[in-house]
Design an enzyme around this catalytic site. Structure first.
Site, short mmCIF file in Angstrom:
data_model
loop_
_atom_site.label_atom_id
_atom_site.label_comp_id
_atom_site.label_asym_id
_atom_site.label_seq_id
_atom_site.Cartn_x
_atom_site.Cartn_y
_atom_site.Cartn_z
N ARG A 42 74.13 36.68 -29.09
CA ARG A 42 74.37 36.31 -30.48
C ARG A 42 75.44 35.22 -30.59
O ARG A 42 76.45 35.28 -29.89
CB ARG A 42 74.80 37.53 -31.30
CG ARG A 42 73.72 38.56 -31.39
CD ARG A 42 73.95 39.60 -32.47
NE ARG A 42 73.02 40.70 -32.24
CZ ARG A 42 71.72 40.67 -32.51
NH1 ARG A 42 71.19 39.58 -33.07
NH2 ARG A 42 70.94 41.69 -32.24
N ASP A 43 75.19 34.26 -31.49
CA ASP A 43 76.18 33.22 -31.74
C ASP A 43 77.40 33.86 -32.40
O ASP A 43 77.28 34.72 -33.27
CB ASP A 43 75.59 32.13 -32.65
CG ASP A 43 76.43 30.86 -32.64
OD1 ASP A 43 75.95 29.84 -32.13
OD2 ASP A 43 77.58 30.89 -33.14
N ILE A 44 78.58 33.43 -31.95
CA ILE A 44 79.82 34.01 -32.46
C ILE A 44 80.07 33.62 -33.92
O ILE A 44 80.78 34.33 -34.65
CB ILE A 44 81.00 33.57 -31.54
CG1 ILE A 44 82.15 34.52 -31.59
CG2 ILE A 44 81.43 32.15 -31.82
CD1 ILE A 44 83.18 34.29 -30.49
N ASN A 54 71.05 20.91 -29.94
CA ASN A 54 71.96 19.79 -30.21
C ASN A 54 72.25 19.11 -28.89
O ASN A 54 72.62 19.77 -27.91
CB ASN A 54 73.25 20.32 -30.84
CG ASN A 54 73.03 20.87 -32.23
OD1 ASN A 54 72.23 20.32 -33.00
ND2 ASN A 54 73.69 21.96 -32.56
N VAL A 80 79.29 22.91 -27.18
CA VAL A 80 79.34 23.57 -25.87
C VAL A 80 78.38 22.84 -24.93
O VAL A 80 77.17 22.77 -25.19
CB VAL A 80 78.96 25.07 -25.98
CG1 VAL A 80 78.94 25.71 -24.60
CG2 VAL A 80 79.93 25.80 -26.90
N HIS A 98 71.65 24.95 -24.64
CA HIS A 98 71.32 26.17 -25.38
C HIS A 98 70.35 25.85 -26.50
O HIS A 98 70.38 24.77 -27.09
CB HIS A 98 72.57 26.87 -25.92
CG HIS A 98 73.49 25.96 -26.68
ND1 HIS A 98 74.36 25.10 -26.07
CD2 HIS A 98 73.66 25.78 -28.02
CE1 HIS A 98 75.05 24.42 -26.98
NE2 HIS A 98 74.63 24.81 -28.18
N HIS A 158 69.28 27.21 -30.12
CA HIS A 158 69.64 28.09 -31.25
C HIS A 158 68.35 28.69 -31.80
O HIS A 158 67.41 27.95 -32.13
CB HIS A 158 70.31 27.29 -32.37
CG HIS A 158 71.63 26.67 -32.03
ND1 HIS A 158 72.83 27.20 -32.44
CD2 HIS A 158 71.94 25.55 -31.33
CE1 HIS A 158 73.82 26.43 -32.02
NE2 HIS A 158 73.31 25.42 -31.34
#
Ligand code: AMP
Length: 115
Positions: free
Chosen positions: A30-32, A88, A97, A101, A103
């Protein structure tokens, strides 16, 4: 693996994260700072800084990332309602980051286009 990379540390279990899926090629957690009710990051276990750095050798990893995105969407109950995948890449895309990744975002109606 890079010890200075937060996502490498998460994959290794050295930094905390809510892991929702992991196999030999990719991890999903999970994204923070979620931007929607569901916001999961699907990342390669191998340290690849950005999509612009991938090579032919990474084809299996890239395919697995999409399959896992679909699997996560099903797990999270948004496969039918709809979801968005975002990568991205680089400064203009606001990549923060530098570990590739995907999303996986959904759980409510998303606006489009953006930027
Ligand atoms: P970006 O590089 O702009 O595509 O986005 C990086 C994403 O990683 C952001 O949505 C952050 O909220 C997320 N993020 C950064 N650090 C962590 C962490 N330790 N655990 C989970 N998500 C993170």
């Amino acid at each position: 693996m890079s010890s200075s990379c937060i996502f490498c540390r998460i994959i290794q279990g050295e930094a905390p994260a809510q892991m929702v899926y992991q196999d030999e090629l990719v991890s999903a957690f999970r994204d923070i700072r979620p931007v929607a009710p569901v916001h999961v990051l699907v990342v390669p276990n191998k340290h690849i800084a950005a999509l612009s750095e991938v090579t032919e050798e990474d084809q299996a990893i890239l395919g697995r990332m999409l399959l896992v995105a679909r699997r996560v969407a099903e797990q999270e109950g948004i496969a039918q309602s709809g979801f968005r995948l975002i990568v991205n890449n680089g400064p203009d895309a606001n990549q923060i980051v530098y570990h590739l990744h995907l999303h996986v975002i959904g759980g409510h109606r998303l606006r489009f286009p953006m930027g």
